[in-house]
Motif scaffolding. Structure first.
Motif, short mmCIF file in Angstrom:
data_model
loop_
_atom_site.label_atom_id
_atom_site.label_comp_id
_atom_site.label_asym_id
_atom_site.label_seq_id
_atom_site.Cartn_x
_atom_site.Cartn_y
_atom_site.Cartn_z
N ASN A 1 -11.05 -17.14 -6.11
CA ASN A 1 -9.78 -17.77 -5.67
C ASN A 1 -8.81 -17.32 -6.53
OD1 ASN A 1 -10.91 -18.94 -3.64
ND2 ASN A 1 -11.32 -21.08 -4.53
N LEU A 2 -9.16 -17.43 -8.05
CA LEU A 2 -7.99 -17.29 -8.97
C LEU A 2 -7.68 -15.52 -8.70
CD1 LEU A 2 -9.18 -19.12 -11.91
CD2 LEU A 2 -7.21 -19.75 -10.38
N VAL A 3 -8.74 -15.01 -8.81
CA VAL A 3 -8.52 -13.34 -8.91
C VAL A 3 -7.84 -12.87 -7.70
CG1 VAL A 3 -9.60 -11.30 -8.75
CG2 VAL A 3 -10.57 -12.89 -10.44
N GLY A 4 -8.08 -13.21 -6.58
CA GLY A 4 -7.51 -12.93 -5.19
C GLY A 4 -6.08 -13.08 -5.06
N SER A 5 -5.84 -14.28 -5.30
CA SER A 5 -4.17 -14.86 -5.12
C SER A 5 -3.38 -14.33 -6.58
CB SER A 5 -4.13 -16.26 -5.13
OG SER A 5 -4.90 -16.80 -3.96
N PHE A 6 -3.86 -14.46 -7.67
CA PHE A 6 -3.19 -14.07 -8.56
C PHE A 6 -2.86 -12.47 -8.98
CE2 PHE A 6 -3.48 -18.32 -10.71
CZ PHE A 6 -2.36 -18.45 -11.38
N SER A 7 -3.98 -11.82 -8.37
CA SER A 7 -3.57 -10.38 -8.41
C SER A 7 -2.48 -9.63 -7.65
CB SER A 7 -5.09 -9.46 -7.95
OG SER A 7 -6.14 -9.98 -8.90
N ILE A 8 -2.75 -10.37 -6.24
CA ILE A 8 -1.59 -10.03 -5.38
C ILE A 8 -0.19 -10.61 -6.11
CG2 ILE A 8 -0.54 -10.38 -3.01
CD1 ILE A 8 -3.30 -10.65 -2.11
N THR A 9 -0.13 -11.88 -6.69
CA THR A 9 1.07 -12.30 -7.26
C THR A 9 1.70 -11.07 -8.43
OG1 THR A 9 0.40 -14.41 -6.68
CG2 THR A 9 2.01 -14.30 -8.51
N VAL A 10 0.60 -10.97 -9.15
CA VAL A 10 1.05 -9.96 -10.30
C VAL A 10 1.49 -8.68 -9.95
CG1 VAL A 10 -0.21 -8.70 -12.18
CG2 VAL A 10 -0.68 -10.90 -12.05
N THR A 11 0.91 -8.41 -8.91
CA THR A 11 1.65 -6.89 -8.36
C THR A 11 2.80 -7.14 -7.63
OG1 THR A 11 -0.78 -6.29 -7.66
CG2 THR A 11 1.17 -5.05 -6.64
N LEU A 12 2.96 -8.11 -6.87
CA LEU A 12 4.57 -8.47 -6.29
C LEU A 12 5.57 -8.76 -7.57
CD1 LEU A 12 3.45 -10.69 -3.16
CD2 LEU A 12 4.19 -8.24 -3.12
N LEU A 13 4.99 -9.58 -8.50
CA LEU A 13 6.06 -10.02 -9.62
C LEU A 13 6.41 -8.75 -10.58
CD1 LEU A 13 4.82 -13.45 -10.61
CD2 LEU A 13 6.92 -12.81 -9.18
N TYR A 14 5.31 -7.98 -10.54
CA TYR A 14 5.67 -6.80 -11.24
C TYR A 14 6.67 -5.59 -11.04
CZ TYR A 14 5.18 -2.65 -14.55
OH TYR A 14 5.20 -1.69 -15.31
N TRP A 15 6.39 -5.52 -9.59
CA TRP A 15 7.14 -4.46 -9.30
C TRP A 15 8.54 -4.95 -8.61
CZ3 TRP A 15 5.92 0.26 -10.32
CH2 TRP A 15 4.66 0.54 -10.64
N LEU B 1 5.02 5.12 -15.61
CA LEU B 1 3.91 4.95 -14.49
C LEU B 1 2.42 5.93 -14.84
CD1 LEU B 1 6.24 5.50 -11.44
CD2 LEU B 1 5.19 3.26 -12.15
N SER B 2 1.93 5.28 -15.94
CA SER B 2 0.65 5.77 -16.34
C SER B 2 -0.51 5.33 -15.30
CB SER B 2 0.42 5.42 -17.78
OG SER B 2 0.16 3.95 -17.73
N ALA B 3 -1.74 6.10 -15.44
CA ALA B 3 -2.86 5.37 -14.69
C ALA B 3 -3.15 4.08 -15.05
CB ALA B 3 -3.99 6.84 -15.00
N HIS C 1 -1.60 -2.74 -12.07
CA HIS C 1 -0.58 -3.54 -11.23
C HIS C 1 -0.53 -3.28 -9.81
CE1 HIS C 1 1.31 -3.64 -15.32
NE2 HIS C 1 1.16 -4.83 -15.11
N VAL C 2 -1.59 -2.13 -9.65
CA VAL C 2 -1.81 -1.95 -7.92
C VAL C 2 -3.54 -1.91 -7.94
CG1 VAL C 2 -1.43 0.01 -6.37
CG2 VAL C 2 0.26 -0.37 -7.81
N GLY C 3 -4.00 -1.33 -8.78
CA GLY C 3 -5.45 -1.22 -8.67
C GLY C 3 -6.02 -2.52 -8.51
N ASN C 4 -5.12 -3.50 -9.37
CA ASN C 4 -5.85 -4.75 -9.48
C ASN C 4 -5.95 -5.71 -8.02
OD1 ASN C 4 -3.01 -4.98 -9.27
ND2 ASN C 4 -2.97 -7.05 -10.34
N SER C 5 -4.77 -5.42 -7.00
CA SER C 5 -4.83 -5.97 -5.96
C SER C 5 -5.62 -5.27 -4.82
CB SER C 5 -3.65 -5.91 -5.36
OG SER C 5 -2.54 -6.72 -6.04
N ILE C 6 -5.96 -3.79 -5.19
CA ILE C 6 -6.79 -3.14 -4.27
C ILE C 6 -8.28 -3.61 -4.58
CG2 ILE C 6 -7.77 -1.06 -3.74
CD1 ILE C 6 -5.18 0.33 -4.38
N GLN C 7 -8.74 -3.83 -5.63
CA GLN C 7 -9.67 -4.33 -6.07
C GLN C 7 -10.15 -5.83 -5.30
OE1 GLN C 7 -9.68 -2.89 -10.53
NE2 GLN C 7 -11.73 -3.59 -10.12
N ALA C 8 -9.19 -6.53 -5.52
CA ALA C 8 -9.45 -8.12 -5.04
C ALA C 8 -9.21 -8.15 -3.54
CB ALA C 8 -8.11 -8.80 -5.44
#
Length: 337
Positions: free
Chosen positions: A144-158, A169-171, A177-184
């Motif tokens: 639960n933490l990983v799924g919702s927080f990963s999307i939140t992190v991606t939105l807040l960062y960008w 914009l390194s790998a 900040h993108v791959g985290n949400s894709i993984q989740a």
């Protein structure tokens, strides 16, 4: 689907959904789709290695314990913990199931040379050790933490951090900040782990803990990697207290709830497709999957007398039945493997 969605939404508004109730523990172990047990095991192992490799690279890149100040790094480390626990729990359950079939092979020496041949009967319930039960609850919480927080992190960062600080914009940056949400989202789509809206309470508590940490870190005179008296510019409690207050409220009351609602809807869509007419052939047949996990070959699996769950709590000093007796089944319908 609209009425089903509305009914599911109403069911989520109940107190019993707050608890991590393991009425069907196998949902936390098996995939939603018809993926072979060993392919699923390899997927779990790959995600463990991939995530921990990036965590190690991150630590070496920053060469400072301050790299754990940032929410994106904390969430990614929690993701690594989730994948590791999910892999260990799956391996543990697989060992338990295969141990049973090995005992059956020993009891039937004439079949030992060609493996255990599945007899017509109902699979389960398998005993669920208390420690594995606790580990599964922790896995569910981390999911639960990983799924919702990963999307939140991606939105807040960008939306908030990148426009101000303009990191390269390194790998590494893209992965965090993108791959985290894709993984989740990939794990959410493949696994059969349930998601409940009421579990937002746990996300809220986790968010409050991080905000409290950021506040105490500022009060103690802590600085970020650039020697600035804050972790993020938007959390500059001393220089821009109003911006920091609105940022906190926006995350806790808007961004994180919306992310969790999105995750719940994706879980609902996944279940709807898997159990629908079109997705039925792709969805997982639970009994067959665990039968194969045990190394059984041939034979048939009964659809009559199937328990609600394939696992049952195991009490120390007692022996749990692993297969429902055949004579307890009336008019069994068999599905051949």
């Amino acid at each position: 689907m609209g009425s089903v969605w509305t009914h599911s939404l109403r069911e989520e508004m109940t107190v019993r959904k707050l608890k991590f109730s393991l009425s069907r523990p196998e949902l936390l172990l098996q995939p939603q789709w018809s993926i072979s047990p060993w392919a699923w095991m390899l997927y779990r192992l790959f995600m463990v290695l991939y995530t921990f490799a990036w965590c190690l690279y991150s630590a070496l890149l920053f060469s400072s314990p301050k790299w754990l100040l940032f929410l994106s790094h904390i969430v990614y480390c929690v993701m690594g913990m989730y994948y590791l626990l999910a892999f260990c729990n799956l391996a543990w359950a697989a060992i338990q199931v295969r141990t049973f079939y090995r005992s059956q092979r020993t009891a039937n020496p004439e079949e030992g040379s060609r493996g255990y041949v599945a007899r017509a009967g109902s699979v389960g319930p398998f005993p669920l050790p208390p420690l594995l039960s606790a580990a599964l609850r922790l896995q569910w919480c981390l999911h639960n933490l990983v799924g919702s927080f990963s999307i939140t992190v991606t939105l807040l960062y960008w939306m908030l951090v990148y426009p101000i600080e303009r990191h390269p914009l390194s790998a590494f940056n893209i992965n965090m900040h993108v791959g985290n949400s894709i993984q989740a989202l990939l794990d959410l789509c493949l696994s059969s782990t349930p998601v409940h809206l009421a579990h937002y309470v746990h996300l809220f508590l986790a968010a409050c803990l991080y905000i409290l940490f950021a506040l105490l870190y500022w009060l103690s005179g802590g600085t970020n990697l650039s020697k600035k008296p804050y972790i993020y510019k938007v959390l500059d409690f001393g220089g821009c207290p109003l911006v920091a207050a609105f940022s906190v409220l926006g995350v806790v009351c808007i961004c994180l709830p919306l992310s969790h609602f999105l995750v719940w809807n994706m879980c609902f869509l996944r279940r709807s497709i898997a159990t629908g007419a079109r997705g039925g052939s792709l969805g997982l047949f639970r009994e067959r999957w665990w039968w194969k996990m045990g190394g059984a070959m041939g034979g048939s699996v009964s659809l009559t007398g199937i328990p609600a769950s394939l696992f049952t709590p195991a009490c120390s000093g007692t022996t749990q039945p692993l297969l429902t007796p055949r004579n307890a089944l009336q008019g069994a319908i068999s599905v051949y493997l």
